[in-house]
Write a protein that holds these residues in place. Structure first.
Motif, PDB file in Angstrom:
ATOM      1  N   THR A   1       0.876  -1.168   0.000  1.00 45.69           N
ATOM      2  CA  THR A   1       0.000   0.000   0.000  1.00 45.69           C
ATOM      3  C   THR A   1       0.911   1.214   0.000  1.00 45.69           C
ATOM      4  O   THR A   1       2.091   1.125   0.367  1.00 45.69           O
ATOM      5  CB  THR A   1      -0.925   0.043   1.238  1.00 45.69           C
TER       6      THR A   1
ATOM      7  N   VAL B   1      -1.401   8.122   0.863  1.00 49.89           N
ATOM      8  CA  VAL B   1      -2.366   8.876   0.057  1.00 49.89           C
ATOM      9  C   VAL B   1      -1.678  10.038  -0.664  1.00 49.89           C
ATOM     10  O   VAL B   1      -2.084  10.413  -1.769  1.00 49.89           O
ATOM     11  CB  VAL B   1      -3.548   9.361   0.934  1.00 49.89           C
TER      12      VAL B   1
ATOM     13  N   ARG C   1      -0.834   9.714  -4.347  1.00 46.82           N
ATOM     14  CA  ARG C   1      -1.925   9.503  -5.310  1.00 46.82           C
ATOM     15  C   ARG C   1      -1.571   9.970  -6.727  1.00 46.82           C
ATOM     16  O   ARG C   1      -1.819   9.228  -7.687  1.00 46.82           O
ATOM     17  CB  ARG C   1      -3.211  10.174  -4.828  1.00 46.82           C
TER      18      ARG C   1
ATOM     19  N   ARG D   1      -7.715   2.118  -4.973  1.00 44.83           N
ATOM     20  CA  ARG D   1      -8.746   2.330  -3.946  1.00 44.83           C
ATOM     21  C   ARG D   1      -8.078   2.837  -2.681  1.00 44.83           C
ATOM     22  O   ARG D   1      -6.990   2.385  -2.332  1.00 44.83           O
ATOM     23  CB  ARG D   1      -9.471   1.027  -3.625  1.00 44.83           C
ATOM     24  N   GLU D   2      -8.758   3.734  -2.006  1.00 44.69           N
ATOM     25  CA  GLU D   2      -8.269   4.179  -0.711  1.00 44.69           C
ATOM     26  C   GLU D   2      -8.828   3.242   0.348  1.00 44.69           C
ATOM     27  O   GLU D   2     -10.033   3.042   0.433  1.00 44.69           O
ATOM     28  CB  GLU D   2      -8.690   5.621  -0.441  1.00 44.69           C
TER      29      GLU D   2
ATOM     30  N   ASP E   1      -6.836   4.814   4.942  1.00 48.57           N
ATOM     31  CA  ASP E   1      -5.964   5.980   4.741  1.00 48.57           C
ATOM     32  C   ASP E   1      -4.687   5.669   3.969  1.00 48.57           C
ATOM     33  O   ASP E   1      -3.676   6.365   4.103  1.00 48.57           O
ATOM     34  CB  ASP E   1      -5.619   6.643   6.084  1.00 48.57           C
ATOM     35  N   GLU E   2      -4.709   4.617   3.164  1.00 50.41           N
ATOM     36  CA  GLU E   2      -3.607   4.303   2.270  1.00 50.41           C
ATOM     37  C   GLU E   2      -4.184   3.907   0.912  1.00 50.41           C
ATOM     38  O   GLU E   2      -5.379   3.649   0.785  1.00 50.41           O
ATOM     39  CB  GLU E   2      -2.748   3.162   2.823  1.00 50.41           C
ATOM     40  N   LEU E   3      -3.320   3.864  -0.089  1.00 53.79           N
ATOM     41  CA  LEU E   3      -3.745   3.500  -1.439  1.00 53.79           C
ATOM     42  C   LEU E   3      -3.422   2.041  -1.715  1.00 53.79           C
ATOM     43  O   LEU E   3      -2.291   1.589  -1.496  1.00 53.79           O
ATOM     44  CB  LEU E   3      -3.053   4.381  -2.476  1.00 53.79           C
TER      45      LEU E   3
END
Length: 177
Positions: free
Chosen positions: A88, A91, A94, A116-117, A120-122
């Motif tokens: 992950t 954010v 992004r 997808r978030e 609080d991470e991508l």
């Protein structure tokens, strides 16, 4: 010109073509409905380790990333091979993550990649989906599953190379997490 020199296309032009050898053909495969058991049989036949998760979906780890084999649709006629990258990202990354995803999607047909978030991470996902409403042969199913896995792993490997801070993927047997 000697007869032995009349080979290939030129012999056909001069009417001296030899009959083509007959090739034994295999009977055509027939389509049958998509089932979880058929997907499981493919995975087992390849020696892949997988399990059934709490939702009843087949899942496993390939090159450190989780993949699911989902049967979607009203009649479970849509096969989806979905992978989640082993990493992950913050954010704040992004813009670079979206650029990498868009580059992939623009240049390739498979897999679709999306972000997808989560917590609080991508998280990055790969996805290959196909509607098999009219059934699928074993050969077709094998090709689709291999495509979903192979292109997903390829995409995640490419992301490891272009996105900063790549830890090695986790190893070990599949788990239901």
């Amino acid at each position: 010109m000697r007869p032995e020199a009349l080979t290939g296309w030129i012999s056909r032009v001069f009417g001296n073509a030899r009959p083509k050898p007959t090739v034994a053909s295999t009977p055509p495969e027939h389509t049958t409905p998509l089932t979880r058991d058929r997907v499981a049989a493919y995975l087992a036949g390849r020696g892949y380790q997988y399990l059934v998760d709490e939702d009843g979906d087949l899942t496993g780890m390939w090159e450190g990333s989780r993949f699911w084999f989902l049967l979607l649709g009203d009649h479970h006629e849509i096969l989806q091979v979905r992978g989640r990258w082993h990493r992950t990202l913050p954010v704040l990354q992004r813009p670079s993550v979206l650029l990498a995803a868009n580059d992939w999607n623009r240049e390739r047909i498979w897999p679709k990649v999306y972000v997808r978030e989560e917590d609080d991470e991508l998280a990055l996902y790969s996805e290959v989906s196909v509607d098999l409403e009219h059934g699928v042969t074993d050969t077709q199913l094998s090709q689709l599953l291999a495509c979903g896995l192979g292109t997903g792993v390829q995409m995640f490997t490419a992301l490891d190379a272009v996105l900063p801070g790549s830890p090695p993927p986790p190893t070990g047997p599949p788990s239901a997490s």
